[in-house]
Design a protein around this motif. Structure first.
Motif, PDB file in Angstrom:
ATOM      1  N   PRO A  76       0.825  -1.210   0.000  1.00  0.00           N
ATOM      2  CA  PRO A  76       0.000   0.000   0.000  1.00  0.00           C
ATOM      3  C   PRO A  76       0.858   1.258   0.000  1.00  0.00           C
ATOM      4  O   PRO A  76       1.963   1.274   0.553  1.00  0.00           O
ATOM      5  CB  PRO A  76      -0.817  -0.125   1.288  1.00  0.00           C
ATOM      6  CG  PRO A  76      -0.040  -1.063   2.142  1.00  0.00           C
ATOM      7  CD  PRO A  76       0.656  -2.001   1.222  1.00  0.00           C
ATOM      8  N   CYS A  77       0.338   2.294  -0.614  1.00  0.00           N
ATOM      9  CA  CYS A  77       1.046   3.575  -0.705  1.00  0.00           C
ATOM     10  C   CYS A  77       0.179   4.665  -0.098  1.00  0.00           C
ATOM     11  O   CYS A  77      -1.028   4.738  -0.374  1.00  0.00           O
ATOM     12  CB  CYS A  77       1.365   3.896  -2.163  1.00  0.00           C
ATOM     13  SG  CYS A  77       2.131   5.522  -2.416  1.00  0.00           S
ATOM     14  N   PHE A  78       0.798   5.497   0.723  1.00  0.00           N
ATOM     15  CA  PHE A  78       0.094   6.617   1.345  1.00  0.00           C
ATOM     16  C   PHE A  78       0.712   7.922   0.840  1.00  0.00           C
ATOM     17  O   PHE A  78       1.931   8.117   0.944  1.00  0.00           O
ATOM     18  CB  PHE A  78       0.190   6.551   2.867  1.00  0.00           C
ATOM     19  CG  PHE A  78      -0.495   5.347   3.452  1.00  0.00           C
ATOM     20  CD1 PHE A  78      -1.856   5.352   3.677  1.00  0.00           C
ATOM     21  CD2 PHE A  78       0.235   4.203   3.757  1.00  0.00           C
ATOM     22  CE1 PHE A  78      -2.496   4.242   4.208  1.00  0.00           C
ATOM     23  CE2 PHE A  78      -0.384   3.087   4.292  1.00  0.00           C
ATOM     24  CZ  PHE A  78      -1.761   3.108   4.519  1.00  0.00           C
ATOM     25  N   ILE A 112       5.492   5.591   1.171  1.00  0.00           N
ATOM     26  CA  ILE A 112       5.060   6.960   1.456  1.00  0.00           C
ATOM     27  C   ILE A 112       5.482   7.860   0.309  1.00  0.00           C
ATOM     28  O   ILE A 112       6.617   7.786  -0.174  1.00  0.00           O
ATOM     29  CB  ILE A 112       5.684   7.480   2.770  1.00  0.00           C
ATOM     30  CG1 ILE A 112       5.201   6.650   3.966  1.00  0.00           C
ATOM     31  CG2 ILE A 112       5.340   8.953   2.989  1.00  0.00           C
ATOM     32  CD1 ILE A 112       5.857   7.045   5.276  1.00  0.00           C
ATOM     33  N   VAL A 113       4.574   8.699  -0.123  1.00  0.00           N
ATOM     34  CA  VAL A 113       4.869   9.743  -1.098  1.00  0.00           C
ATOM     35  C   VAL A 113       4.529  11.077  -0.449  1.00  0.00           C
ATOM     36  O   VAL A 113       3.397  11.274   0.016  1.00  0.00           O
ATOM     37  CB  VAL A 113       4.054   9.565  -2.400  1.00  0.00           C
ATOM     38  CG1 VAL A 113       4.277  10.752  -3.338  1.00  0.00           C
ATOM     39  CG2 VAL A 113       4.446   8.262  -3.095  1.00  0.00           C
ATOM     40  N   LEU A 114       5.507  11.968  -0.377  1.00  0.00           N
ATOM     41  CA  LEU A 114       5.306  13.278   0.260  1.00  0.00           C
ATOM     42  C   LEU A 114       5.043  14.347  -0.803  1.00  0.00           C
ATOM     43  O   LEU A 114       5.773  14.433  -1.790  1.00  0.00           O
ATOM     44  CB  LEU A 114       6.541  13.665   1.077  1.00  0.00           C
ATOM     45  CG  LEU A 114       6.841  12.839   2.330  1.00  0.00           C
ATOM     46  CD1 LEU A 114       8.144  13.319   2.970  1.00  0.00           C
ATOM     47  CD2 LEU A 114       5.701  12.914   3.326  1.00  0.00           C
ATOM     48  N   GLY A 119       6.632  19.099   4.343  1.00  0.00           N
ATOM     49  CA  GLY A 119       6.927  17.700   4.613  1.00  0.00           C
ATOM     50  C   GLY A 119       8.327  17.316   4.185  1.00  0.00           C
ATOM     51  O   GLY A 119       9.024  16.575   4.880  1.00  0.00           O
ATOM     52  N   ALA A 120       8.752  17.837   3.033  1.00  0.00           N
ATOM     53  CA  ALA A 120      10.087  17.519   2.537  1.00  0.00           C
ATOM     54  C   ALA A 120      11.175  18.076   3.449  1.00  0.00           C
ATOM     55  O   ALA A 120      12.238  17.461   3.609  1.00  0.00           O
ATOM     56  CB  ALA A 120      10.253  18.061   1.122  1.00  0.00           C
ATOM     57  N   ARG A 129      10.309   7.259   5.366  1.00  0.00           N
ATOM     58  CA  ARG A 129      11.180   6.930   4.234  1.00  0.00           C
ATOM     59  C   ARG A 129      10.358   7.032   2.956  1.00  0.00           C
ATOM     60  O   ARG A 129       9.684   6.090   2.559  1.00  0.00           O
ATOM     61  CB  ARG A 129      11.769   5.527   4.400  1.00  0.00           C
ATOM     62  CG  ARG A 129      12.707   5.385   5.589  1.00  0.00           C
ATOM     63  CD  ARG A 129      13.358   4.008   5.606  1.00  0.00           C
ATOM     64  NE  ARG A 129      14.284   3.856   6.719  1.00  0.00           N
ATOM     65  CZ  ARG A 129      13.944   3.419   7.912  1.00  0.00           C
ATOM     66  NH1 ARG A 129      12.680   3.088   8.151  1.00  0.00           N
ATOM     67  NH2 ARG A 129      14.839   3.304   8.879  1.00  0.00           N
ATOM     68  N   ALA A 130      10.403   8.186   2.351  1.00  0.00           N
ATOM     69  CA  ALA A 130       9.537   8.465   1.203  1.00  0.00           C
ATOM     70  C   ALA A 130      10.083   7.826  -0.072  1.00  0.00           C
ATOM     71  O   ALA A 130      11.278   7.931  -0.370  1.00  0.00           O
ATOM     72  CB  ALA A 130       9.393   9.967   1.008  1.00  0.00           C
TER      73      ALA A 130
END
Length: 285
Positions: A76-78, A112-114, A119-120, A129-130
């Protein structure tokens, strides 16, 4: 008690801060109104895409585009939609705390995608850990700006790298309230077949039409979420800057009263010294 010079310096500093935060509030108001106007149009377009997909699926119920099928394999990706910067109260921290609760219930690994400069720049890389970071998100985003994010997420989903994609963001409720929310992005939902008596001819076929419509739909859906998150950010910053301006005004008033008392005390002390000197001079032998 502080001397008059220091008090005047502090009052000048507080007045400058008050002027700055009021200017920031007005900028946020302008961005809020512009983004709110964009959101209305985006929602209308999204609803149009949803209706078209429903009509096609009613005419060809066996045609299911890949973006609407359950994912196979992967993790899964958030996607975390944080703000562009701080100075917006607890807006960003509420998103992160909300996601920590989601992550605690998640079994196994997840990606995780920021999205967003805050956030960055501020999240601990050891905890988050994006897989990918999209830092440059405009304060007043346009539809084309979410294309890169959509392309990355759909490619990861279709390739089997991600089993599903969820968006975590601050949902705008009203100008004083934003609510952390989680929305399913992939597989695309909310596009069930609707009743339609219209006979349709699809060129080249229904499956190809659905593929195109589903791509447009997920891009429009992400855009509406991004706009809603940005409206919440601007609203939170408006509220924070309004409170800061009010506090600065109260502090300036308090310092002005202290300054007046200090000046009055200094004048009284000087008068007493002069009167004491005059009395002494009058009794000098």
């Amino acid at each position: 008690m502080e001397n008059v010079r220091d008090l005047r310096r502090r009052i000048k500093s507080v007045a400058g801060t008050e002027q700055m935060v009021r200017a920031m509030k007005m900028v946020s108001v302008s961005k809020f109104r512009r983004t709110q106007s964009e959101l209305r149009g985006a929602r209308e377009y999204l609803e149009c895409c949803r209706e078209l997909i429903g009509c096609v699926r009613a005419a060809a119920p066996d045609a299911v585009p890949p973006l609407m099928r359950e994912g196979s394999g992967g993790k899964p990706c958030f996607v975390l939609l944080t703000g562009s910067r701080g100075l917006c109260g607890t807006y960003n921290h509420d998103i992160i705390n909300f996601f920590r609760g989601i992550a605690a219930e998640e079994e196994g690994e997840y990606a995780i995608v920021l999205c967003g400069r805050w956030g960055a720049d501020n999240l601990d890389a050891s905890e988050f850990r994006a897989d990918k970071v999209f830092a440059e998100i405009s304060d007043t985003p346009r539809s084309g700006q979410c294309g890169e994010i959509t392309d990355y997420l759909t490619e990861g989903y279709l390739s089997g790298r991600y089993s599903r994609v969820d968006i975590v963001y601050q949902e705008f409720v009203n100008t004083l309230t934003q609510r952390p929310a989680r929305s399913v992005f992939l597989p695309a939902e909310g596009t069930e077949a609707i009743a339609s008596k219209t006979d349709c001819i699809f060129e080249p076929d229904a499956a190809a039409v659905l593929d195109i419509l589903s791509e447009k739909y997920v891009r429009a859906y992400l855009y509406t979420l991004l706009l809603s998150a940005k409206i919440g950010e601007h609203s939170a910053r408006m509220t924070a800057m309004s409170a800061a301006a009010d506090n600065a005004g109260e502090m300036k008033d308090d310092l002005t009263r202290i300054l007046n008392r200090a000046r009055q005390s200094a004048v009284t002390t000087e008068m007493l010294e002069l009167m004491g000197g005059a009395v002494n001079d009058g009794h000098r032998p």
